[in-house]
Design a protein around this motif. Structure first.
Motif, PDB file in Angstrom:
ATOM      1  N   ARG A 186       0.853  -1.196   0.000  1.00 17.00           N
ATOM      2  CA  ARG A 186       0.000   0.000   0.000  1.00 17.00           C
ATOM      3  C   ARG A 186       0.883   1.238   0.000  1.00 17.00           C
ATOM      4  O   ARG A 186       1.843   1.325   0.761  1.00 17.00           O
ATOM      5  CB  ARG A 186      -0.926   0.018   1.224  1.00 17.00           C
ATOM      6  N   THR A 202       1.664   4.468   2.932  1.00 20.19           N
ATOM      7  CA  THR A 202       1.529   4.077   4.330  1.00 20.19           C
ATOM      8  C   THR A 202       2.924   4.170   4.911  1.00 20.19           C
ATOM      9  O   THR A 202       3.767   3.320   4.634  1.00 20.19           O
ATOM     10  CB  THR A 202       0.972   2.651   4.478  1.00 20.19           C
ATOM     11  N   THR A 222      -1.750   6.679   6.635  1.00 22.50           N
ATOM     12  CA  THR A 222      -2.179   5.493   5.892  1.00 22.50           C
ATOM     13  C   THR A 222      -3.316   5.912   4.981  1.00 22.50           C
ATOM     14  O   THR A 222      -4.343   6.418   5.456  1.00 22.50           O
ATOM     15  CB  THR A 222      -2.627   4.376   6.836  1.00 22.50           C
ATOM     16  N   CYS A 223      -3.139   5.692   3.694  1.00 23.50           N
ATOM     17  CA  CYS A 223      -4.051   6.266   2.711  1.00 23.50           C
ATOM     18  C   CYS A 223      -4.581   5.187   1.767  1.00 23.50           C
ATOM     19  O   CYS A 223      -3.803   4.479   1.132  1.00 23.50           O
ATOM     20  CB  CYS A 223      -3.297   7.334   1.927  1.00 23.50           C
ATOM     21  N   SER A 224      -5.880   5.040   1.693  1.00 27.18           N
ATOM     22  CA  SER A 224      -6.519   4.200   0.683  1.00 27.18           C
ATOM     23  C   SER A 224      -6.910   5.077  -0.501  1.00 27.18           C
ATOM     24  O   SER A 224      -6.741   6.301  -0.468  1.00 27.18           O
ATOM     25  CB  SER A 224      -7.749   3.508   1.272  1.00 27.18           C
ATOM     26  N   ASP A 225      -7.463   4.462  -1.529  1.00 28.58           N
ATOM     27  CA  ASP A 225      -7.765   5.219  -2.750  1.00 28.58           C
ATOM     28  C   ASP A 225      -8.666   6.422  -2.483  1.00 28.58           C
ATOM     29  O   ASP A 225      -8.466   7.504  -3.037  1.00 28.58           O
ATOM     30  CB  ASP A 225      -8.424   4.307  -3.788  1.00 28.58           C
ATOM     31  N   TRP A 249      -6.729   9.483  -1.296  1.00 31.76           N
ATOM     32  CA  TRP A 249      -5.593  10.006  -2.055  1.00 31.76           C
ATOM     33  C   TRP A 249      -5.814  11.462  -2.484  1.00 31.76           C
ATOM     34  O   TRP A 249      -4.971  12.331  -2.228  1.00 31.76           O
ATOM     35  CB  TRP A 249      -5.331   9.129  -3.270  1.00 31.76           C
ATOM     36  N   THR A 290      -5.068   5.037  -8.218  1.00 24.09           N
ATOM     37  CA  THR A 290      -5.275   3.716  -7.615  1.00 24.09           C
ATOM     38  C   THR A 290      -4.025   3.296  -6.848  1.00 24.09           C
ATOM     39  O   THR A 290      -2.902   3.723  -7.173  1.00 24.09           O
ATOM     40  CB  THR A 290      -5.578   2.648  -8.675  1.00 24.09           C
ATOM     41  N   ASN A 291      -4.229   2.433  -5.883  1.00 25.87           N
ATOM     42  CA  ASN A 291      -3.092   1.960  -5.084  1.00 25.87           C
ATOM     43  C   ASN A 291      -2.066   1.248  -5.954  1.00 25.87           C
ATOM     44  O   ASN A 291      -0.849   1.410  -5.759  1.00 25.87           O
ATOM     45  CB  ASN A 291      -3.591   1.023  -3.981  1.00 25.87           C
TER      46      ASN A 291
END
Length: 398
Positions: A234, A237, A251-254, A257, A277-278
């Motif tokens: 990921r 992070t 900590t970053c998800s889509d 972003w 996208t990751n």
């Protein structure tokens, strides 16, 4: 009442993993009878650090894992002492021990011997490598299991050597596995009427925690490298150094972003479709990390927290221990409690982190003095009178 009231645990363990487990069970309501060596007790009674009080010095190490128990001193090498353990086991629901393989068998205190006197007994044996296998007779400690399980190989800075975590993770997580095993076995006994034996290996416990690292091997044939605070799968992070020298972890998800880029004014990255996208960010890890490292270095940690919180981007300051224990949320959740000790007076403790509705809450009790409850337990549970107790003491059995 507390959830485990009425459960009696005979605890023959010492040091950290199993004492941590039995303390959790004690503060959930079980009666834990801690069996210690006469004269010296659990060796952690002599471990640093020591807290000084009006009544003398007490090991902080011992207190951290032995609250809310009753201490009896019994010499397990003495036949009369062995007889005491058998009599107590006959009345107990659970026995926990962490002696080397074969030690208690030589003293007639192993599972087959005690099953005869109490078929409903749950007997848990915690060893470094288990009762079977080529390593069964090897000895080990927390860091040995960290090393042999692969945990240490995964921990450390990029390009650096292996590093142990700042806490004895193998011991503490083994304690949690032991507590889970005890509760599971008790539920099974309630269903069948029969006790049983649990063989727990601390190495097994650590291998089972490899989870997502093992998933990378199973799925990709990849041995994950050491990445410091970064995540192999990921991006982003990681922890970043801010202008004031403090660190903030992101900590970053889509879905986070674009808000992250907006908060840190990374407009070019925000409109780059390849980074939305990751998978794209993982492929361009170095570029993303360089941009974020530069942006975070331009603001203080407090400023960064405010900017990211305003955009609802998950983040957390990397706090030192004193900061954690003074944190307002930690305080509001009651995660620093106190007990009263005869030698120290009032002393702080970290409580069991469970909050119940329908049962009484777990509250830290004080750790016992060495052998404090020997006479009371022998009187109450085994019906021994003063003369018999005195004779046992004279014979070195207690």
């Amino acid at each position: 009442m507390k959830p485990l009231e009425g459960v009696v645990i005979l605890d023959l363990s010492r040091v950290l993993a199993c004492p941590f487990a039995s303390m959790i069970l004690a503060e959930l309501g079980a009666e834990v009878i801690k069996v210690e060596q006469p004269g010296s007790g659990d060796e952690t009674r002599g471990f640093e650090p020591f807290a000084e009080g009006p009544g003398g010095a007490v090991s902080g190490y011992f207190m951290s894992c032995n609250r809310s128990k009753r201490s009896v001193t019994v010499n397990l090498r003495n036949p009369d002492g062995q007889a005491i353990i058998r009599s107590l086991a006959a009345q107990a629901d659970v026995l926990i021990e962490n002696f080397p393989v074969g030690t208690l068998k030589r003293r007639g205190l192993d599972w087959p011997s005690l099953q005869v006197v109490n078929p409903r007994l749950v007997y848990l044996s915690c060893t470094g490598f288990g009762q079977t296998g080529p390593y069964a007779k090897r000895k080990g400690y927390d860091t040995v299991f960290q090393a042999m399980s692969g945990l240490m190989s995964l921990t450390g800075e990029r390009g650096g050597g292996p590093v142990k975590p700042g806490l004895p993770v193998a011991d503490l997580t083994s304690g949690l596995w032991v507590a889970i095993a005890v509760l599971t076995a008790l539920r099974g006994r309630d269903a069948t009427g029969q006790g049983g034996f649990v063989d727990f290996s601390m190495l097994d416990g650590q291998v089972s925690l490899l989870t997502i690292a093992a998933a990378r091997w199973f799925a990709l044939g990849e041995v994950p490298p050491r990445l410091g605070t970064e995540h192999p799968g990921r991006v982003p992070t990681a922890s970043f150094r801010c202008r004031d020298g403090r660190f903030l972890h992101i900590t970053c998800s889509d879905q986070h972003w674009e808000p992250l880029c907006r908060a840190l004014r990374l407009d070019t990255l925000a409109v780059d479709a390849g980074l939305s996208t990751n998978s794209g960010r993982v492929a361009r890890r170095a570029e993303v990390m360089e941009a974020l490292t530069s942006a975070m270095a331009a603001v203080t940690r407090a400023e960064a927290v405010a900017l990211l919180d305003a955009e609802d981007v998950p983040n957390g300051p990397v706090l030192a221990l004193d900061e954690v224990l003074a944190d307002e949320h930690v305080a509001a959740r009651g995660m620093v409690a106190r007990f009263t000790h005869p030698a120290l007076g009032t002393f702080p403790a970290l409580p069991v982190p469970l909050r119940f509705d329908g049962w009484d809450q777990p509250v830290p009790g004080r750790p016992p003095l060495l052998g404090e409850h020997t006479e009371a337990v022998l009187r109450e549970r085994l019906g021994y009178d003063a003369a018999r107790i005195a004779a046992l003491r004279e014979a070195g059995a207690i």
